[in-house]
Design an enzyme around this catalytic site. Sequence first.
Site, PDB file in Angstrom:
ATOM      1  N   SER A 274      42.340  37.781   1.750  1.00 23.95           N
ATOM      2  CA  SER A 274      41.606  38.863   2.399  1.00 23.95           C
ATOM      3  C   SER A 274      41.217  38.501   3.830  1.00 23.95           C
ATOM      4  CB  SER A 274      40.394  39.230   1.538  1.00 23.95           C
ATOM      5  OG  SER A 274      39.812  40.447   1.930  1.00 23.95           O
ATOM      6  N   ASP A 371      45.804  48.437  -4.245  1.00 22.50           N
ATOM      7  CA  ASP A 371      44.658  47.897  -3.515  1.00 22.50           C
ATOM      8  C   ASP A 371      43.934  49.050  -2.823  1.00 22.50           C
ATOM      9  OD1 ASP A 371      42.896  46.646  -1.760  1.00 22.50           O
ATOM     10  OD2 ASP A 371      44.313  45.099  -1.165  1.00 22.50           O
ATOM     11  N   HIS A 405      43.071  44.467  -5.293  1.00 24.75           N
ATOM     12  CA  HIS A 405      42.849  43.611  -4.127  1.00 24.75           C
ATOM     13  C   HIS A 405      42.651  42.143  -4.488  1.00 24.75           C
ATOM     14  CE1 HIS A 405      41.500  42.947   0.064  1.00 24.75           C
ATOM     15  NE2 HIS A 405      40.608  42.109  -0.449  1.00 24.75           N
TER      16      HIS A 405
END
Length: 485
Positions: A274, A371, A405
């Site tokens: 991320s 996601d 995610h």
Amino acid sequence: MSLHLARRLPSRWFGRLGSAAGCKQGQASSVRGMANQGNDPWLTATPRVCLHDVPTTLRAGGLPPHAPVTLSANLTDENGREFASHAHYITDEQGRLDVTTAAAVSGSYKGVFPAGLLTTLAPAPHEFPLLRFYRRDPSFSLKITLRLIDGHQPLEIMTKPLTEVELERHLMAPGVRRRPVREGRVRGALYLPPGDGPFPGVIDMFGSVGGLLEFKSAMLASRGIASLALAYFAYEDLPKTTDYFDLEYFEEAVEVLLSQPEVVPDRCGIVAVSKGTDVACCMATYLTQVKALVTISGSPIAVDSVITYRGHTLVEGYKLDASIMAADQDGRLYPQRELLKQGVQADHPKFIPIEKADDDTYFLMAVGGQDAWSLNIFLSVARERMDSRGRGAWLETVEYPGAGHILEPPYGAHVPHSYHRYLPVVAEDGSTKVVGVPVLWGGNAKDHCRAQEDLWPRMIAFFTKHVRDSSSWYKQHYDNNSQQL
């Protein structure tokens, strides 16, 4: 959407605490009320004790044929918070149940899902629903109680189990060693596989959660890779936010890793999740000893942070403001895809020029197809940029349909949402950050599990190839040792 609204969103969740809805038990015939021909109910887990990335098969028997039963899983974290899952099954004509072939009819999941109880572990009904499970100390195993229960029962009011078994799932293999790292400015923990090495070395960086998380490094070391779990903000004396990063800190971390006598000394890899991706892309582009980068649910276009190196600004990340954010019916935030997509192009001025990395530096970028943060947009743009510059062969991309995610090693629980204390999103006037909000991560548990099962060995093979096997130092070391034998 205003920042003021974003700050009020969590209140919609707090009202749900302590008010678990009552449910009626299933109407099918119960196990206890039926003859069982003298056999006691049994439940087995194979293997019962294992590394956490190993699948476990559950089987049950000694039950009446075609009887409704419930399988449940319970786990308590280091803070005493409980996580649970359950599934309703019907036994076969022999009064048995095998999760590799039997389909759950309801519960935390439906259908044939062998890893379902592990993958759907979520805050128990009496807990705050936005909790995310972490094992802060990987030296302690995950102890998960599995129960076989009469009838189709909800989590809130389950009766005494017919039988139960405890899973013991380890994040560290026997012989894995942990060394705390506090050298110069670098803060983290080094995990070394059993033996003397030399092992391929990897730096492990999480996203905007901040602090120091070590479980992935422990698991990498359990699979033969030396891993430095690196803290880079919101930890001890490090920066409190992601506003500014100095690449020299990360360069120093590389030097610390490569100086270890058990580690291949001439190159290393990075796995970044991320928000950690933009820093990691700078490392792979500008630090010559970084030769392999795996990004998970991240963007090679810098977001939020100003990243400097040796007194010069490498990139000033673009600001995501609250105007692009939306909230679903439960108040969980996510960026609106069409607004996020606007202006995201291969020649974006904030794109980190990964195509300029050394010829022996390779990239693996993975995202989930569901996601909620639409990172597949950035994946396709990265592919376009590398292809247009003749560097497509240096980039491997993979998009997992149905995954969300937060992709972690198998068999980590699917995290569809969580309460997030810090997001790289600013108020519409740019005055302050959006903090302390429920966030939607997306995906469904079954597809997410498949993604994790694929990505984990793919990542290990990638590091083995591009860090260890491509090292001229390692080749010479191997040849010398072979000659001595």
